[in-house]
Structure formats: C-alpha cells, structure tokens
Design an enzyme around this catalytic site. Structure first.
Site, short mmCIF file in Angstrom:
data_model
loop_
_atom_site.label_atom_id
_atom_site.label_comp_id
_atom_site.label_asym_id
_atom_site.label_seq_id
_atom_site.Cartn_x
_atom_site.Cartn_y
_atom_site.Cartn_z
N ASP A 163 -34.74 24.09 -7.13
CA ASP A 163 -34.17 24.77 -8.00
C ASP A 163 -35.11 24.85 -9.32
OD1 ASP A 163 -31.99 25.68 -9.99
OD2 ASP A 163 -30.71 25.26 -8.43
N SER A 198 -24.20 26.17 -11.77
CA SER A 198 -25.34 25.95 -12.89
C SER A 198 -24.26 25.38 -13.86
CB SER A 198 -25.65 27.54 -13.21
OG SER A 198 -26.76 27.29 -14.02
N HIS A 215 -32.04 29.28 -7.23
CA HIS A 215 -31.01 28.61 -8.18
C HIS A 215 -29.87 28.38 -7.23
CE1 HIS A 215 -29.24 27.17 -11.73
NE2 HIS A 215 -28.73 28.35 -12.02
#
Length: 515
Positions: free
Chosen positions: A454, A228, A484
């Site tokens: 995602d 991320s 995610h």
C-alpha cells in the site's frame, strides 16, 4: 499549496473512466432545540450530485434494478453546543437485498480522504459490496465539510487550476516565497469562504455525527467499514464510543501513532515502494517494457522527465501544460491501484514524446477536477480536516532541514511531500492533537486489514493500529498485494475473511495472511 494528500483514497473508478474516454477518443443553520436522535429521515430519489460532490451523474441502478436513496440528517454545528444551530449531513443508502428477518442493520462506509464524498463514492463501486447487502442496508455519507454537508470552500475553479500548476518544489528563495504566498492566499480563502465551518470539521466531530447517525438509523451498535482515512475516523469513534462498536472493518490503515510529519514521511516511503514495484513489474514481463530496460532505468527516466518539466512544461490538457507538480501528482494517483499501472505506462510513454495528457488526467482525478473544469471540494476538505486535526505547524526553515531525510526516502516524491508540510502554516484554526487517540478498551473485535504494497497507508500502520486499539480489540489480517486497500482488490481470501466477520460474526485468527 498543492498537497500530496495524506491518507486520501483514490477515486479509481472515476480515474479509469476519464482515461478510457481520452484513450478512445443541501444545508443551512436551524435551531437545534429538538432531540436530534428522534429525527426521522425522509429517504427519496438522489439528486444530481453538486459540484462540491464531484458533479457526476446520478447513481446507476443497483445490480438488482433497485434505486439508491438519499436523505438529510441534522447534526449540531458545534458538538460543544449540541442544542445550538444545526447543519445538514447528506446520506445515501441501498436497502438490503436479503430477507428482512436476516437483516443485521445498517453498514456505514467511509471511503477516506479526508474529503471524499461518500454519497458519490459508494454507488461508484457498483456491485463490489453486493454480498454485504444481503444482510445490511449499505449506508454512506458526506462528512461535515465535505460535498453537500456544509462544505468548506476555498478557491474557485480558475484559481485552483493555477494552484495545481504551481511549483511545489522550490529551488531558490524566490520560488520559496511564491510558494508561501500562494499557500497563505489559499488558506485565507478557506477561512473567508467556508462560513465559519473550519473549527467544526475535526475527526472527533465526524465521529460524533456517526454515533448520531447510528441512533437515527435505529441500530444499537455501529456496523462500520472504514477505508484509508476512514480507519482513523473509525478508530476515533471506537475511542469515544467503545460500548457502541459492533462489527467493524478497517482497510488500508492509517498509523494512529504518528504526527503529520511522520505520517507524511511514511507515505513518501510507501509511494517509493509502489514505484519500485511498478518499475519491476513493467520490466519483468516477457514483452519489452516501453518505458525502460530495467527497473532502475524506468525510475531514472521518470526522474529526468520531472527535472525537465521543472523548467519546460509540455502539452497537457488544453489549455493547461503538464508541469513538474502535475506530473508528480499524476504518477502518485496511478500508484494507488495496480489497475492504473497500464495508464501510467502509457502516460509516461506519451510524455517522453511531448504529450502530457494522460498524466494530467491522472493528476486531475487526484485533485477532484472534472472534464468540464469544475472541482469538487476534496482538496479544500482534505486540508481543512487535516489542519483542524493536526497540532504541529511547520516553518520553511524546518522543512529545509528535513529535505535530506525525505529525499533519502524517495528521490522522486521526497521534495514535494516535504514541502506539503507547510499546508497548515498560518491556518485559521489550531490543530487538536499530535495524533488521534484510538484506544478502545472493551470494544468489540475490529478487523484491521493491512496491505504490504500500500503506497498511501503503509503496511506498518496496521500493526500499530492493532496495538493502539488495545488488547482484545484489534485483529490483524495481512494482504500481500499492491495498491491502496485490500477488499476491493477482489482477493478471495481477504473478501471471505471480511464477509465472514461482517455477515456471520466469524473473527479470523489474528495474524491471518492472504496473498
């Protein structure tokens, strides 16, 4: 203001434990005259996590019965004055389980946020990285401003309870004024309570901390796993230190070409896609979907729930009610992982009957609130780092002009995400740039993993990261999945490709697709 956090990786393990429970029933300023690259780390048993780190229990033993170790590294408070005062960067590691002669080095993890404590997050994944531990020490850290690393602090627990209950989608001038006032109060509290750290929490500062950590750990190259926001941090590191990049993996990739408005709009689209997939999944199963007859019916009923909550909240986690804002955040949290869809289904089903506890627990998890009512500093750090990084500052009038575009991207999430653009308005520190520079000519190959489903880091960002890194650097791997990130989905194809690169140096063919 409550901010649908950009590029935040969800604390999925903590969320699942919290929901299961319901359903079943160190730093200071010192002189920095010494050569910090020569410092020796004192690894010891890990202390109980601080409130800023999340306040959970000490990490569980490793799968082989070994213990996690923690240490403190000193880094310059201000990298423009590297011989000045220092701050403490908190570290955690698990020593390699393999033979010493096969050890490659230390594999450094950043799990995202910005604002997640690596010291508490790495152990929460248990055996997820055990294969990687056969040739690496697994290492993570609390980035500066986060957890125990000179944390930025804003409002106290009582104030944060009110902060996350407020209306983040104003319908009239009075509500808009209240939102602006609350945002200003929060931002002023950050400046007042963070002991001068706000100018020193940029991603470029954290990247320099990582290069110092590489040297202190004794590695010639940085071996890195970024997830991320950790992909943005990794990209900035590669730009600053291309010659020091070893084997690196970026998973759940932030688009480095977008400014804060573009990135937020991309997330709106990503969460809407995840919501569409959730609704389709529920209604396509052989058994009846308890929250709607068709995918559109599911979404319509959610929209009606949120509209009703705007004027009439329902019972949440005593003594708090579930507001429209808390419900929206709870839904967003559940969309981070397909593993949480079952809780979202049950939470919606109960909310339709007037019980908002599950949705509120999901919202609490997103916001870093523990069962005892204490908050980690994830929201303070998330906003502080984003505002230090991002140059644009937006006005209420600008947001109002943009509302139609955000609503078109998502009728459910559009308003909340659009108004979140005001989070950095009147921030005490100017933002550094419109978007990060990740160009890294000459760097070793970086494996860039994008997930087509995602919600938080839309798939398109992976290709743009590959292009921005430069020719011969980024190698793209596509995972056709949900949630995610990709590696922790346990997809064998993804894990084999990542493990093959990190452990054996085998670079997958660019354009490889896993499903």
């Amino acid at each position: 203001m409550p901010n649908p956090p950009r590029t935040r990786a969800a604390a999925l393990t903590a969320a699942a434990l919290l929901l299961s429970s319901l359903l079943t029933g160190c730093g200071g300023d010192d002189s920095g005259d010494e050569d910090l690259t020569a410092q020796e780390l004192s690894w010891k048993a890990c202390p109980t996590p601080s409130q800023a780190q999340g306040g959970a229990g000490s990490p569980s033993p490793l799968p082989d019965g070994g213990s996690w170790q923690c240490a403190t590294m000193k880094a310059p408070r201000d990298w423009n004055d590297p011989k000045g005062d220092t701050i403490d960067i908190e570290l955690i590691r698990a020593r390699t389980s393999g033979a010493e002669n096969r050890r490659i080095g230390s594999l450094i993890f950043n799990f995202g946020g910005p604002g997640l404590s690596g010291v508490t997050t790495l152990p929460s994944f248990g055996d997820a990285y055990e294969k990687l531990r056969t040739r690496y020490d697994l290492v993570s850290f609390d980035p500066r401003g986060v957890g125990r690393s000179s944390p930025v602090l804003c409002e106290n627990d009582q104030q944060l309870d009110a902060f996350f209950q407020q209306d983040t989608t104003p319908d009239d001038a009075a509500e808009r004024t209240e939102l602006l006032d609350n945002t200003k109060e929060f931002n002023e509290a950050c400046e007042e309570n963070s002991e001068g750290m706000l100018p020193h929490v940029r991603t470029t500062d954290a990247a320099r901390d990582m290069d110092l950590l590489r040297q202190v750990l004794g590695d010639d190259k940085l071996y890195y796993f970024g997830i991320s926001y950790g992909t943005e941090l990794g990209g900035v590191y590669a730009h600053l230190f291309p010659q020091n990049v070893g084997r690196a993996v970026f998973d759940a990739v932030v688009d480095p070409t977008q400014n804060s408005e573009q990135g937020t709009l991309g997330q709106v689209k990503g969460f809407q896609l995840a919501l569409d997939n959730f609704a389709e999944d529920c209604t396509s199963k052989t058994e009846d979907c308890p929250i709607g007859d068709t995918a559109q019916d599911v979404k319509d009923r959610i929209a009606k729930l949120l509209k009703d909550l705007d004027s009439k909240p329902i019972q949440g986690v005593f003594p708090r009610d579930l507001t429209q804002s808390a419900a929206t955040n709870g839904i967003a949290q559940a969309l981070y992982s397909k593993d949480l869809w079952q809780y979202l289904t049950e939470g919606l089903e109960q909310a339709y009957d007037g019980d908002g506890r599950i949705l509120m627990l999901l919202s609490d998890s997103l916001n870093g609130r523990s069962e005892n009512g204490e908050y980690s500093n994830i929201t303070a750090a998330n906003i502080s780092i984003n505002c230090a990084d991002d140059k644009p500052r937006y006005t209420p009038e600008y947001v109002e002009r943009k509302l139609p575009e955000f609503r078109a991207a998502s009728p459910l999430f559009g308003d909340a995400f659009a108004w979140s653009l005001l989070s950095c308005t009147d921030w005490a520190v100017p933002g550094a740039a419109d978007h990060p520079d990740v160009s890294a000519p000459g760097a070793a190959p970086i494996l860039v993993v994008g997930n087509t489903g995602d919600p938080a880091t839309p798939y398109e960002g992976a290709q743009r990261m590959v292009e921005a890194l430069g020719a011969g650097v980024g190698v793209q791997l596509t995972y056709k999945g949900q949630g995610h990130g990709a590696y922790n989905s346990k997809n064998k194809c993804v894990q084999d490709a990542v493990n093959g690169y990190l452990l054996d140096g085998k670079v997958p063919a660019t354009g490889t697709v896993c499903s």
